[in-house]
Motif scaffolding. Structure first.
Motif, PDB file in Angstrom:
ATOM      1  N   ILE A 271      -5.867  -0.331  -4.490  1.00  0.00           N
ATOM      2  CA  ILE A 271      -5.650   0.017  -3.083  1.00  0.00           C
ATOM      3  C   ILE A 271      -6.862  -0.376  -2.247  1.00  0.00           C
TER       4      ILE A 271
ATOM      5  N   LEU B 199       0.825  -1.208   0.000  1.00  0.00           N
ATOM      6  CA  LEU B 199       0.000   0.000   0.000  1.00  0.00           C
ATOM      7  C   LEU B 199       0.861   1.260   0.000  1.00  0.00           C
TER       8      LEU B 199
ATOM      9  N   SER C 214       0.899   3.964  -3.055  1.00  0.00           N
ATOM     10  CA  SER C 214       0.618   5.378  -2.769  1.00  0.00           C
ATOM     11  C   SER C 214       1.699   6.280  -3.332  1.00  0.00           C
TER      12      SER C 214
END
Length: 226
Positions: free
Chosen positions: A37, A15, A19
């Protein structure tokens, strides 16, 4: 449980990586990654709940195990009250382990490994209680003081190593052959003079060190299939 922790950690790292990538990605790519995500977040939440549930389950199992062992401890203390009062037997429980320590003089003649009739009667009482703890391994340890074996006995027991192993072995054989405890639950260890519980500088200390310790231990977890 370890695998679940690792998976949660991997997802968390993924994650973070996604990002960071979003910061430099185009609009369409960002939308695709946002969907990924969302999926990863959902997996992470599910695994976290599964991990929490497993931790609670293991904790409850351990508490139940300790409570069962407490019952064994209380039964032994009641059955062996006279020997405990005379300082011949000491029974202790620490979490999921229980230990019965018996001074050698209630089991063996001096310098010998054959169990006396009185010792057999005591072992029968102790073993009958321990036999019921079917989820435990029973380890029998032989201990001596640091006094060398008398020359007259050295052909039979050259050192305290041989004496401690022989005594522990005879106790285990009795527990298996006469009490009926399964052999796969039994372990024999000879400690010689190297695990004292008191000073060998006094007769009283040496008497405490000459002992048999019978310990109930948790069974080892089975090896994972390869």
């Amino acid at each position: 449980m370890k695998i679940a922790i690792i998976i949660v950690s991997i997802i968390a790292l993924a994650l973070v990586g996604v990002s960071l990538y979003l910061l430099s990605a185009g609009k369409q790519t960002r939308e695709e990654l946002l969907a990924k995500i969302s999926g990863l977040e959902e997996q992470k939440s599910m695994l976290a709940l599964e991990l929490e549930s497993r931790v609670a389950e293991v904790s409850q199992e351990k508490e139940s195990e300790i409570e069962r062992l407490k019952g064994t401890y209380e039964t032994l203390v009641a059955d062996m009250k006279n020997e405990i009062d005379q300082g011949q037997i000491k029974i202790t429980q620490l979490a999921d382990r229980l230990s019965v320590s018996m001074v050698d003089k209630i089991l063996f003649p001096s310098g010998e490994a054959e169990i006396t009739p009185e010792g057999l009667e005591i072992l029968d009482r102790v073993g009958t209680v321990l036999k019921k703890a079917e989820d435990k391994v029973i380890r029998v340890e032989g201990h001596t003081d640091n006094v060398p074996i008398h020359p007259n006995l050295q052909k039979k027991f050259p050192t305290n190593w041989e004496l401690s192993v022989a005594r522990a072995t005879n106790v285990v054989r009795f527990l298996q052959d006469k009490v009926g405890i399964e052999g796969k639950r039994l372990q024999v260890i000879g400690m010689s003079e190297y695990s004292p519980v008191a000073s060998n500088a006094t007769a009283e200390g040496r008497s405490q060190n000459r002992r048999i310790e019978i310990t109930l231990l948790p069974q080892a977890a089975p090896e994972p299939a390869k």
